[in-house]
Design a protein around this motif. Structure first.
Motif, PDB file in Angstrom:
ATOM      1  N   SER A  23       0.825  -1.212   0.000  1.00 42.10           N
ATOM      2  CA  SER A  23       0.000   0.000   0.000  1.00 42.10           C
ATOM      3  C   SER A  23       0.861   1.264   0.000  1.00 42.10           C
ATOM      4  CB  SER A  23      -0.955  -0.005   1.197  1.00 42.10           C
ATOM      5  OG  SER A  23      -0.238   0.041   2.416  1.00 42.10           O
ATOM      6  N   ILE A  24       1.970   1.255   0.748  1.00 41.14           N
ATOM      7  CA  ILE A  24       2.853   2.420   0.773  1.00 41.14           C
ATOM      8  C   ILE A  24       3.506   2.619  -0.590  1.00 41.14           C
ATOM      9  CG2 ILE A  24       5.014   3.324   1.714  1.00 41.14           C
ATOM     10  CD1 ILE A  24       4.231   2.122   4.406  1.00 41.14           C
ATOM     11  N   GLU A  45       3.946   5.746  -5.473  1.00 36.58           N
ATOM     12  CA  GLU A  45       4.039   5.730  -6.935  1.00 36.58           C
ATOM     13  C   GLU A  45       2.909   6.548  -7.550  1.00 36.58           C
ATOM     14  OE1 GLU A  45       5.490   4.411 -10.803  1.00 36.58           O
ATOM     15  OE2 GLU A  45       6.284   4.945  -8.838  1.00 36.58           O
ATOM     16  N   ASN A  46       1.712   6.448  -6.973  1.00 35.10           N
ATOM     17  CA  ASN A  46       0.574   7.222  -7.466  1.00 35.10           C
ATOM     18  C   ASN A  46       0.819   8.721  -7.280  1.00 35.10           C
ATOM     19  OD1 ASN A  46      -2.027   7.522  -8.595  1.00 35.10           O
ATOM     20  ND2 ASN A  46      -2.946   7.700  -6.557  1.00 35.10           N
ATOM     21  N   ARG A  47       1.425   9.093  -6.156  1.00 32.34           N
ATOM     22  CA  ARG A  47       1.758  10.505  -5.916  1.00 32.34           C
ATOM     23  C   ARG A  47       2.748  11.015  -6.958  1.00 32.34           C
ATOM     24  NH1 ARG A  47       4.699  11.971  -0.363  1.00 32.34           N
ATOM     25  NH2 ARG A  47       6.496  11.208  -1.554  1.00 32.34           N
ATOM     26  N   SER A  48       3.740  10.185  -7.281  1.00 33.86           N
ATOM     27  CA  SER A  48       4.727  10.557  -8.294  1.00 33.86           C
ATOM     28  C   SER A  48       4.070  10.734  -9.661  1.00 33.86           C
ATOM     29  CB  SER A  48       5.821   9.496  -8.367  1.00 33.86           C
ATOM     30  OG  SER A  48       6.714   9.754  -9.423  1.00 33.86           O
ATOM     31  N   LEU A  49       3.140   9.838  -9.996  1.00 34.37           N
ATOM     32  CA  LEU A  49       2.445   9.926 -11.286  1.00 34.37           C
ATOM     33  C   LEU A  49       1.627  11.218 -11.376  1.00 34.37           C
ATOM     34  CD1 LEU A  49       1.263   6.229 -11.554  1.00 34.37           C
ATOM     35  CD2 LEU A  49       2.877   7.332 -13.104  1.00 34.37           C
ATOM     36  N   LYS A  50       0.931  11.579 -10.291  1.00 39.80           N
ATOM     37  CA  LYS A  50       0.114  12.792 -10.285  1.00 39.80           C
ATOM     38  C   LYS A  50       0.978  14.037 -10.489  1.00 39.80           C
ATOM     39  CE  LYS A  50      -3.808  11.197  -7.499  1.00 39.80           C
ATOM     40  NZ  LYS A  50      -4.539  11.347  -6.206  1.00 39.80           N
ATOM     41  N   LYS A  51       2.168  14.047  -9.877  1.00 37.56           N
ATOM     42  CA  LYS A  51       3.065  15.192 -10.048  1.00 37.56           C
ATOM     43  C   LYS A  51       3.506  15.344 -11.499  1.00 37.56           C
ATOM     44  CE  LYS A  51       4.969  15.370  -5.358  1.00 37.56           C
ATOM     45  NZ  LYS A  51       6.193  15.221  -4.526  1.00 37.56           N
ATOM     46  N   TRP A  74      -3.476   4.607 -14.017  1.00 41.90           N
ATOM     47  CA  TRP A  74      -3.562   3.504 -14.971  1.00 41.90           C
ATOM     48  C   TRP A  74      -2.544   3.621 -16.097  1.00 41.90           C
ATOM     49  CZ3 TRP A  74      -6.297  -0.117 -12.807  1.00 41.90           C
ATOM     50  CH2 TRP A  74      -7.312   0.256 -11.932  1.00 41.90           C
ATOM     51  N   ASN A  75      -1.721   4.659 -16.053  1.00 44.37           N
ATOM     52  CA  ASN A  75      -0.720   4.852 -17.100  1.00 44.37           C
ATOM     53  C   ASN A  75       0.303   3.715 -17.091  1.00 44.37           C
ATOM     54  OD1 ASN A  75       1.993   6.110 -18.198  1.00 44.37           O
ATOM     55  ND2 ASN A  75       0.354   7.464 -18.896  1.00 44.37           N
ATOM     56  N   TRP A  76       0.782   3.354 -18.262  1.00 43.72           N
ATOM     57  CA  TRP A  76       1.720   2.236 -18.368  1.00 43.72           C
ATOM     58  C   TRP A  76       3.042   2.503 -17.651  1.00 43.72           C
ATOM     59  CZ3 TRP A  76       6.486   2.911 -20.691  1.00 43.72           C
ATOM     60  CH2 TRP A  76       6.642   4.068 -21.465  1.00 43.72           C
ATOM     61  N   ARG A  77       3.333   3.758 -17.345  1.00 42.45           N
ATOM     62  CA  ARG A  77       4.567   4.078 -16.625  1.00 42.45           C
ATOM     63  C   ARG A  77       4.483   3.739 -15.139  1.00 42.45           C
ATOM     64  NH1 ARG A  77       4.004   8.389 -20.243  1.00 42.45           N
ATOM     65  NH2 ARG A  77       5.754   8.679 -21.698  1.00 42.45           N
ATOM     66  N   ASN A  78       3.302   3.412 -14.675  1.00 42.33           N
ATOM     67  CA  ASN A  78       3.120   3.046 -13.273  1.00 42.33           C
ATOM     68  C   ASN A  78       3.937   1.784 -12.972  1.00 42.33           C
ATOM     69  OD1 ASN A  78       2.217   2.212 -10.739  1.00 42.33           O
ATOM     70  ND2 ASN A  78       0.107   2.854 -11.126  1.00 42.33           N
TER      71      ASN A  78
END
Length: 254
Positions: free
Chosen positions: A179-180, A185-191, A197-201
């Protein structure tokens, strides 16, 4: 020179012993885990070595880490082939799981951890792949971005609060660590203006690596090989979490 020899011979010797056990077959599958009490016994009689390591960054210090990481992945294929081609007793299956667990934790865990922190991109990638031996392909995210910052605080998943038992912590950490890592990773994607759902996740890439790895295991050892490797990985994960418990239990940062 002795510093280099330690890191060449001991970790890779453990991997070699584990692989040899699966090649020899039968009760030799216990050979990998047997290195644990042997090394513990030897270490208990050796004096404490507090000397600084005199090692330069380069091939001679990096190569043994790469070999240990690759060996920790390779041994799963030897185990899968062995279970597919041999009639194993219950105790031999237990020995196989124990050897996989031990070699995933030591030297696989330290090798992956060392490679996460390298600035060399191929080394980081190998470390990220090797951590699937502990059934956690995004551990490096939570460790570097989360643990290094939040250690000894309630926000750190690797710090067990006072009063929590080892067994509950290890089981609970299976969920907390994921979960952490996913949250960070989700926080990094939003920035970066990207969707979860992006493939870079990295979550998707580690799942893809895990599926491809188990598909390769299936080709070598069938479903028995897949069951053996997943069990070994999960057991290694619980052992790794027990290390976190002893390293950080009850610590509070003021």
């Amino acid at each position: 020179m002795t510093d280099y020899l330690k890191f060449w011979l001991i970790p890779n010797g453990i991997v070699a012993a584990g692989i040899a056990g699966f090649l020899l077959g039968g009760d030799w599958v216990w050979l990998g885990i047997a290195t644990f009490p042997v090394l513990a016994l030897i270490d208990s009689f050796l004096p404490r070595n507090m000397k600084p390591r005199r090692m330069a960054t380069g091939f001679w210090s990096t190569a043994p880490v790469w070999i240990a990481a690759i060996g920790s992945l390779a041994i799963y294929f030897f185990a899968a082939h062995h279970i597919a081609t041999s009639e194993l007793t219950t105790m031999q299956i237990v020995g196989s799981i124990a050897s996989l667990m031990w070699i995933s934790v030591v030297p696989g865990g330290p090798a992956a951890h060392e490679l996460w922190h390298r600035r060399h991109k191929p080394s980081r990638m190998l470390g990220q792949i090797t951590q699937i031996c502990m059934f956690d392909g995004i551990r490096d995210i939570g460790h570097i971005v989360g643990h290094h910052i939040d250690v000894c605080t309630p926000d750190d998943g690797d710090t067990a609060p006072r009063g929590q038992t080892l067994y509950w912590f290890a089981l609970h950490e299976l969920y907390v660590s994921f979960s952490i890592g996913i949250r960070l990773e989700n926080r990094s994607l939003k920035k970066r203006g990207l969707s979860f759902w992006n493939w870079r996740n990295r979550t998707w890439s580690w799942l893809a690596v895990l599926v491809l790895f188990q598909a390769a295991i299936y080709l070598v050892g069938g479903w028995a090989g897949v069951a053996l490797t997943i069990t070994g990985m999960l057991a290694a994960r619980l052992w790794i979490e027990s290390f976190n418990y002893f390293q950080h239990y009850g610590l509070i940062r003021v």
